[in-house]
Design a protein around this motif. Sequence first.
Motif, PDB file in Angstrom:
ATOM      1  N   ILE A  74      -5.868  -4.223  -7.941  1.00 13.40           N
ATOM      2  CA  ILE A  74      -4.556  -3.990  -8.546  1.00 13.40           C
ATOM      3  C   ILE A  74      -4.692  -3.691 -10.028  1.00 13.40           C
ATOM      4  O   ILE A  74      -4.068  -2.761 -10.551  1.00 13.40           O
ATOM      5  N   ALA A  75      -5.508  -4.485 -10.723  1.00 11.47           N
ATOM      6  CA  ALA A  75      -5.676  -4.272 -12.169  1.00 11.47           C
ATOM      7  C   ALA A  75      -6.247  -2.894 -12.454  1.00 11.47           C
ATOM      8  O   ALA A  75      -5.775  -2.188 -13.360  1.00 11.47           O
ATOM      9  N   ALA A  76      -7.263  -2.485 -11.690  1.00 10.77           N
ATOM     10  CA  ALA A  76      -7.885  -1.176 -11.918  1.00 10.77           C
ATOM     11  C   ALA A  76      -6.907  -0.040 -11.640  1.00 10.77           C
ATOM     12  O   ALA A  76      -6.818   0.929 -12.396  1.00 10.77           O
ATOM     13  N   LEU A  77      -6.152  -0.158 -10.557  1.00  8.66           N
ATOM     14  CA  LEU A  77      -5.193   0.892 -10.207  1.00  8.66           C
ATOM     15  C   LEU A  77      -4.038   0.945 -11.204  1.00  8.66           C
ATOM     16  O   LEU A  77      -3.577   2.028 -11.590  1.00  8.66           O
ATOM     17  N   ASP A  78      -3.558  -0.214 -11.622  1.00  7.75           N
ATOM     18  CA  ASP A  78      -2.465  -0.243 -12.593  1.00  7.75           C
ATOM     19  C   ASP A  78      -2.898   0.322 -13.944  1.00  7.75           C
ATOM     20  O   ASP A  78      -2.076   0.866 -14.693  1.00  7.75           O
ATOM     21  N   LEU A  79      -4.185   0.198 -14.266  1.00  2.88           N
ATOM     22  CA  LEU A  79      -4.688   0.753 -15.523  1.00  2.88           C
ATOM     23  C   LEU A  79      -4.837   2.268 -15.468  1.00  2.88           C
ATOM     24  O   LEU A  79      -4.980   2.903 -16.510  1.00  2.88           O
ATOM     25  N   GLY A  80      -4.826   2.844 -14.248  1.00  2.00           N
ATOM     26  CA  GLY A  80      -4.892   4.298 -14.159  1.00  2.00           C
ATOM     27  C   GLY A  80      -5.945   4.854 -13.233  1.00  2.00           C
ATOM     28  O   GLY A  80      -6.105   6.077 -13.153  1.00  2.00           O
ATOM     29  N   ALA A  81      -6.681   3.991 -12.520  1.00  2.00           N
ATOM     30  CA  ALA A  81      -7.621   4.506 -11.524  1.00  2.00           C
ATOM     31  C   ALA A  81      -6.837   5.183 -10.401  1.00  2.00           C
ATOM     32  O   ALA A  81      -5.703   4.811 -10.105  1.00  2.00           O
ATOM     33  N   ASP A  82      -7.452   6.182  -9.777  1.00  2.00           N
ATOM     34  CA  ASP A  82      -6.776   6.942  -8.727  1.00  2.00           C
ATOM     35  C   ASP A  82      -6.992   6.361  -7.341  1.00  2.00           C
ATOM     36  O   ASP A  82      -6.150   6.534  -6.458  1.00  2.00           O
ATOM     37  N   VAL A 135      -0.687   3.542  -4.463  1.00  2.00           N
ATOM     38  CA  VAL A 135       0.277   3.240  -5.519  1.00  2.00           C
ATOM     39  C   VAL A 135       0.585   1.747  -5.418  1.00  2.00           C
ATOM     40  O   VAL A 135       0.996   1.260  -4.358  1.00  2.00           O
ATOM     41  N   THR A 136       0.359   1.012  -6.482  1.00  2.00           N
ATOM     42  CA  THR A 136       0.484  -0.440  -6.416  1.00  2.00           C
ATOM     43  C   THR A 136       1.939  -0.880  -6.313  1.00  2.00           C
ATOM     44  O   THR A 136       2.869  -0.149  -6.664  1.00  2.00           O
ATOM     45  N   HIS A 137       2.105  -2.116  -5.831  1.00  2.00           N
ATOM     46  CA  HIS A 137       3.443  -2.694  -5.741  1.00  2.00           C
ATOM     47  C   HIS A 137       4.149  -2.649  -7.094  1.00  2.00           C
ATOM     48  O   HIS A 137       5.323  -2.257  -7.185  1.00  2.00           O
ATOM     49  N   ARG A 138       3.452  -3.062  -8.137  1.00  2.00           N
ATOM     50  CA  ARG A 138       4.076  -3.127  -9.464  1.00  2.00           C
ATOM     51  C   ARG A 138       4.507  -1.743  -9.938  1.00  2.00           C
ATOM     52  O   ARG A 138       5.595  -1.583 -10.511  1.00  2.00           O
ATOM     53  N   ILE A 152       2.588   7.758   7.996  1.00  2.00           N
ATOM     54  CA  ILE A 152       2.861   8.455   6.741  1.00  2.00           C
ATOM     55  C   ILE A 152       2.749   7.521   5.546  1.00  2.00           C
ATOM     56  O   ILE A 152       2.026   7.801   4.593  1.00  2.00           O
ATOM     57  N   VAL A 153       3.460   6.415   5.577  1.00  2.00           N
ATOM     58  CA  VAL A 153       3.383   5.424   4.502  1.00  2.00           C
ATOM     59  C   VAL A 153       2.532   4.266   4.997  1.00  2.00           C
ATOM     60  O   VAL A 153       2.973   3.437   5.786  1.00  2.00           O
ATOM     61  N   ARG A 154       1.275   4.239   4.529  1.00  2.00           N
ATOM     62  CA  ARG A 154       0.311   3.237   4.979  1.00  2.00           C
ATOM     63  C   ARG A 154       0.305   2.044   4.022  1.00  2.00           C
ATOM     64  O   ARG A 154       0.421   2.205   2.807  1.00  2.00           O
ATOM     65  N   THR A 155       0.112   0.874   4.579  1.00  2.00           N
ATOM     66  CA  THR A 155      -0.005  -0.337   3.771  1.00  2.00           C
ATOM     67  C   THR A 155      -1.442  -0.539   3.323  1.00  2.00           C
ATOM     68  O   THR A 155      -2.370  -0.455   4.134  1.00  2.00           O
ATOM     69  N   GLU A 156      -1.634  -0.783   2.026  1.00  2.00           N
ATOM     70  CA  GLU A 156      -2.922  -1.223   1.495  1.00  2.00           C
ATOM     71  C   GLU A 156      -2.755  -2.713   1.229  1.00  2.00           C
ATOM     72  O   GLU A 156      -2.152  -3.108   0.229  1.00  2.00           O
ATOM     73  N   PRO A 157      -3.215  -3.591   2.144  1.00  2.00           N
ATOM     74  CA  PRO A 157      -2.886  -5.012   2.081  1.00  2.00           C
ATOM     75  C   PRO A 157      -3.126  -5.646   0.724  1.00  2.00           C
ATOM     76  O   PRO A 157      -4.209  -5.538   0.140  1.00  2.00           O
ATOM     77  N   GLY A 158      -2.085  -6.295   0.227  1.00  2.00           N
ATOM     78  CA  GLY A 158      -2.167  -6.999  -1.042  1.00  2.00           C
ATOM     79  C   GLY A 158      -2.135  -6.126  -2.271  1.00  2.00           C
ATOM     80  O   GLY A 158      -2.096  -6.640  -3.395  1.00  2.00           O
ATOM     81  N   VAL A 159      -2.153  -4.807  -2.100  1.00  2.00           N
ATOM     82  CA  VAL A 159      -2.287  -3.901  -3.245  1.00  2.00           C
ATOM     83  C   VAL A 159      -1.070  -2.996  -3.399  1.00  2.00           C
ATOM     84  O   VAL A 159      -0.468  -2.917  -4.467  1.00  2.00           O
ATOM     85  N   GLY A 160      -0.702  -2.277  -2.333  1.00  2.00           N
ATOM     86  CA  GLY A 160       0.403  -1.334  -2.449  1.00  2.00           C
ATOM     87  C   GLY A 160       0.522  -0.477  -1.205  1.00  2.00           C
ATOM     88  O   GLY A 160       0.268  -0.939  -0.091  1.00  2.00           O
ATOM     89  N   TYR A 161       0.871   0.797  -1.405  1.00  2.00           N
ATOM     90  CA  TYR A 161       1.074   1.721  -0.293  1.00  2.00           C
ATOM     91  C   TYR A 161       0.436   3.064  -0.618  1.00  2.00           C
ATOM     92  O   TYR A 161       0.238   3.415  -1.783  1.00  2.00           O
TER      93      TYR A 161
END
Length: 235
Positions: A90-98, A173-176, A214-223
Amino acid sequence: MSASRILVVDDEPQIQRFLKPALTAAGFDTVEALTGAEALKAVATQAPDLVILDLGLPDMDGKDIIANLRGWSDVPIIILSARDRESEKIAALDLGADDYVEKPFGIGELTARIRTALRHRGRTDSVPGPIRADGLLIDPVKRIVSRDDQALHLTPKEYDLLTLLARHAGRVVTHRTLLTSVWGPAHADDLHYLRVFVGQLRQKIERNPTEPHIVRTEPGVGYRFVSDQDYCIIP
């Protein structure tokens, strides 16, 4: 057309020895960096098209590299790390990782995610064209959503949520990010709220909402939104 240049940032010699020939066989040029300092210099001087980044480097944390790069570069970044804690992802993705790929990994999955990230580079900076996914059509210009040529009626929030995911098709894309972008910073931690809306959205856009394609769950992270051209990245 010249091959895309991939910067591999990892201090494990076996990873470098494995990735260079594998990525070359997949049609990419590779550049290597063993430390964070080398990585930042390589992005500035060698202009890679994408960065594969390990989070555990000898001189700095990979998340600090992401934060630094996002201050001056939009180069796609795929995290390749043995760290499997949700908080790290989550931290890496929220910082801008793809995207995020865990070690051990399959080269087929990694190259598929590389191609997806390269294909969608710059999508959010331009007016997107129609996006198709399993019979679903999203036309952001006309603000039309249909399935099998039948118009779907979405609420404004459902539409905003869907188009945000679609603009980042193939990426997590993260929850936040979803909550703050669609509902505002005050709702950044309203995870139950998001789950309810995703459930409502799936009822309208998925052929089988209990097994979403179409909209897949990434457990604990986002969609992750999976379009027709990105479908190969997830079995």
